[in-house]
Design an enzyme around this catalytic site. Structure first.
Site, PDB file in Angstrom:
ATOM      1  N   HIS A   1       0.851  -1.194   0.000  1.00 30.73           N
ATOM      2  CA  HIS A   1       0.000   0.000   0.000  1.00 30.73           C
ATOM      3  C   HIS A   1       0.882   1.237   0.000  1.00 30.73           C
ATOM      4  CE1 HIS A   1      -3.262   2.743   0.846  1.00 30.73           C
ATOM      5  NE2 HIS A   1      -2.426   3.335   1.672  1.00 30.73           N
TER       6      HIS A   1
ATOM      7  N   ASP B  20     -16.084   1.650   5.826  1.00 31.00           N
ATOM      8  CA  ASP B  20     -15.104   2.728   5.606  1.00 31.00           C
ATOM      9  C   ASP B  20     -15.625   3.708   4.566  1.00 31.00           C
ATOM     10  OD1 ASP B  20     -12.502   4.115   5.520  1.00 31.00           O
ATOM     11  OD2 ASP B  20     -12.444   3.283   3.505  1.00 31.00           O
TER      12      ASP B  20
ATOM     13  N   ARG C 231     -16.459  11.900   6.721  1.00 36.47           N
ATOM     14  CA  ARG C 231     -15.222  12.623   7.111  1.00 36.47           C
ATOM     15  C   ARG C 231     -14.922  13.739   6.116  1.00 36.47           C
ATOM     16  NH1 ARG C 231     -11.016   8.166   6.965  1.00 36.47           N
ATOM     17  NH2 ARG C 231      -9.562   9.850   7.385  1.00 36.47           N
TER      18      ARG C 231
ATOM     19  N   SER D  95      -8.975   3.482   8.266  1.00 34.33           N
ATOM     20  CA  SER D  95      -9.558   3.438   6.930  1.00 34.33           C
ATOM     21  C   SER D  95      -8.684   2.609   5.982  1.00 34.33           C
ATOM     22  CB  SER D  95      -9.697   4.888   6.433  1.00 34.33           C
ATOM     23  OG  SER D  95      -9.935   4.938   5.067  1.00 34.33           O
TER      24      SER D  95
ATOM     25  N   LYS E  28      -9.266  -1.790   4.894  1.00 38.77           N
ATOM     26  CA  LYS E  28      -9.285  -2.373   3.543  1.00 38.77           C
ATOM     27  C   LYS E  28      -8.177  -3.407   3.389  1.00 38.77           C
ATOM     28  CE  LYS E  28      -9.551   1.914   2.229  1.00 38.77           C
ATOM     29  NZ  LYS E  28      -9.877   3.277   1.892  1.00 38.77           N
TER      30      LYS E  28
HETATM   31  N1  URA Z   1      -6.758   6.848   2.074  1.00 46.60           N
HETATM   32  C1  URA Z   1      -7.756   6.085   2.607  1.00 46.60           C
HETATM   33  O1  URA Z   1      -8.090   5.032   2.088  1.00 46.60           O
HETATM   34  N2  URA Z   1      -8.373   6.556   3.727  1.00 46.60           N
HETATM   35  C2  URA Z   1      -8.029   7.701   4.336  1.00 46.60           C
HETATM   36  O2  URA Z   1      -8.604   8.037   5.346  1.00 46.60           O
HETATM   37  C3  URA Z   1      -6.997   8.482   3.769  1.00 46.60           C
HETATM   38  C4  URA Z   1      -6.377   8.012   2.627  1.00 46.60           C
END
Ligand code: URA
Length: 448
Positions: free
Chosen positions: A87, A166, A173, A188, A192
């Site tokens: 990631h 999320d 948010r 968040s 994932k």
């Molecule tokens: N990327 C994400 O997937 N979530 C966040 O909160 C910020 C960046």
């Protein structure tokens, strides 16, 4: 189901009283069922901006977010090596997945990579791949698995429901000024990642003018928070903090980045050194986390062999063909990639040193001014738009030299991009005192 009511959960969160596992999972399940309303979520996120969570609380919350949708299970896929993931927190010119994934496949790992599209100033891996004619990344879960089994890696958009809680929270948010909380960002992203079901993960947290996190302190705190969530949930992870105060590599823009990635895979000895540093660090950390290498020296030797043998390049070519692209992309890269009609050099008229870049602004110029990105998910993209031949920070330029080449498809766009680009860079009198940025700022592995 927890006996604590939603307002009581919010009160505890506001006061910083630790929530137990039942309360956390009840709140997340409520997001899914609608029992927890948008105003509850907004209050929860705002309280979390001011009341940090404990490591355990954050980890439990993230696991609940992961379980709000599908948890991918690779155990029956027949992979005979570790299943790995990567990631990046997003940057400008970040084509690292296109290079690291085939390296890992050639090393014996399996990387079924779910990637995203570019939004805002950062690019997305799916858009980069789709700059190659006929490549289709909207493939089924079954096809993602079959290609990964065959080649060792695949890159596709997420199908099914990965961490839907999320998605709901992120939408709230975004409109309540609660995006920039380390707890919420870590939950968040890792919600994932836990749902993707990999055994080992490398996290690349960017820091600097082109990154989400502008300071090393913020980036390090986020990397640490994400690493702790992985560790608490049994996922072997390494978190790297890397510099994003300048474009990564020599290019930014979809087709231009594919070209740079292919050149890297075919001949890494001529690659941009900062890009090479990030690729080598992320690949070697993932080799260690997944058990394919015992230490960094051994991992780096293996990666050097893989690159020199051409096996990683071959894997990349195979993926492009499997996704519907040309069979000869490696041999005829430039023939296949779209080209912009205008290539405008940004020249300097006196001897100068490039001492700073507003990298986020350069990302925005590519995305907005010359059409290389999108503001809304449905917007079309000009895959050829971007910048190439970008000078590194610290470079000393002579009169007539160019800082970068802007690739655009209209004179009007090129004019506007040139004006913005000139404002986004700082040119100074050359100085031997100039301090070059370190590319890899730290690695969090839990073994120190
Ligand atoms: N990327 C994400 O997937 N979530 C966040 O909160 C910020 C960046």
């Amino acid at each position: 189901m927890s006996a604590t009511t939603t307002p009581e959960i919010l009160q505890k969160r506001r006061e910083g009283t630790t929530l137990n596992a039942d309360e956390i999972s009840s709140f997340v399940q409520g997001i899914q069922s609608g029992k927890v309303a948008p105003e509850h979520i907004a209050a929860f996120c705002m309280a979390t901006m001011f009341q940090p969570m404990s490591v355990e609380e954050r980890s439990a919350f993230t696991l609940s977010v992961a379980h709000s949708g599908d948890i991918l299970d690779w155990s029956k896929a027949g992979f005979d090596g570790p299943v790995v993931g990567k990631h990046s927190s997003g940057g400008v010119g970040d084509k690292v997945t296109l290079i690291v994934a085939p390296i890992m496949a050639a090393a014996g790992a399996y990387m079924p990579k779910l990637s995203g599209r570019g939004l805002g100033h950062t690019g997305g891996t799916l858009d980069k791949l789709e700059a190659i004619p006929n490549v289709n990344t909207s493939i089924s879960q079954e096809k993602l698995q079959a290609i990964t089994k065959d080649i060792g890696f695949a890159i596709a958009g997420a199908t099914g429901k990965i961490a839907p809680a999320d998605k709901v929270m992120y939408g709230i948010r975004d409109v309540t000024s609660t995006v920039m909380s380390i707890d919420l960002i870590a939950m968040s992203i890792m919600g994932k990642k836990l749902a993707e079901g990999t055994e080992a993960l490398v996290l690349d947290v960017k820091s600097g003018s082109g990154a989400f996190m502008k300071t090393t302190e913020e980036a390090t705190a986020l990397a640490q928070a994400m690493w702790e969530i992985a560790d608490n949930n049994g996922l072997k992870a390494r978190a790297v903090v890397s510099d994003m105060n300048e474009v990564l590599g020599n290019t930014a823009g979809n087709a231009l980045e594919v070209s740079e990635a292919v050149k890297f895979l075919k001949n890494s000895s001529t690659a941009n050194l900062r890009l090479k540093d990030v690729v080598m660090t992320l690949s070697s950390e993932l080799m260690i986390a997944s058990g394919l290498s015992k230490d960094s020296d051994q991992a780096r030797q293996k990666i050097d062999h893989i690159l020199e043998s051409g096996r990683a390049a071959e894997k990349f070519g195979q993926l492009i063909y499997a996704l519907g692209g040309p069979i000869d992309l490696l041999e005829n890269t430039e023939k296949h990639l779209p080209k912009a009609s205008i290539q405008r050099p940004i020249t300097v008229d006196q001897t100068a040193q490039l001492t700073a870049m507003d990298t986020e602004e350069i990302g925005k110029i590519i995305a907005n001014t010359i059409g290389g990105g999108r503001q809304n998910v449905e917007d079309p993209i000009d895959y050829a738009a971007g910048v190439s031949d970008v000078s590194s920070l610290g470079a000393i330029l002579q009169p007539g030299d160019s800082v970068a080449l802007i690739h655009a498809n209209s004179e009007t766009q090129a004019d506007a991009a040139e004006a913005r680009f000139r404002n986004a860079i700082t040119l100074s009198s050359p100085s031997s005192e100039y301090k070059f940025n370190t590319t890899i700022l730290s690695v969090i592995s839990g073994s120190e």
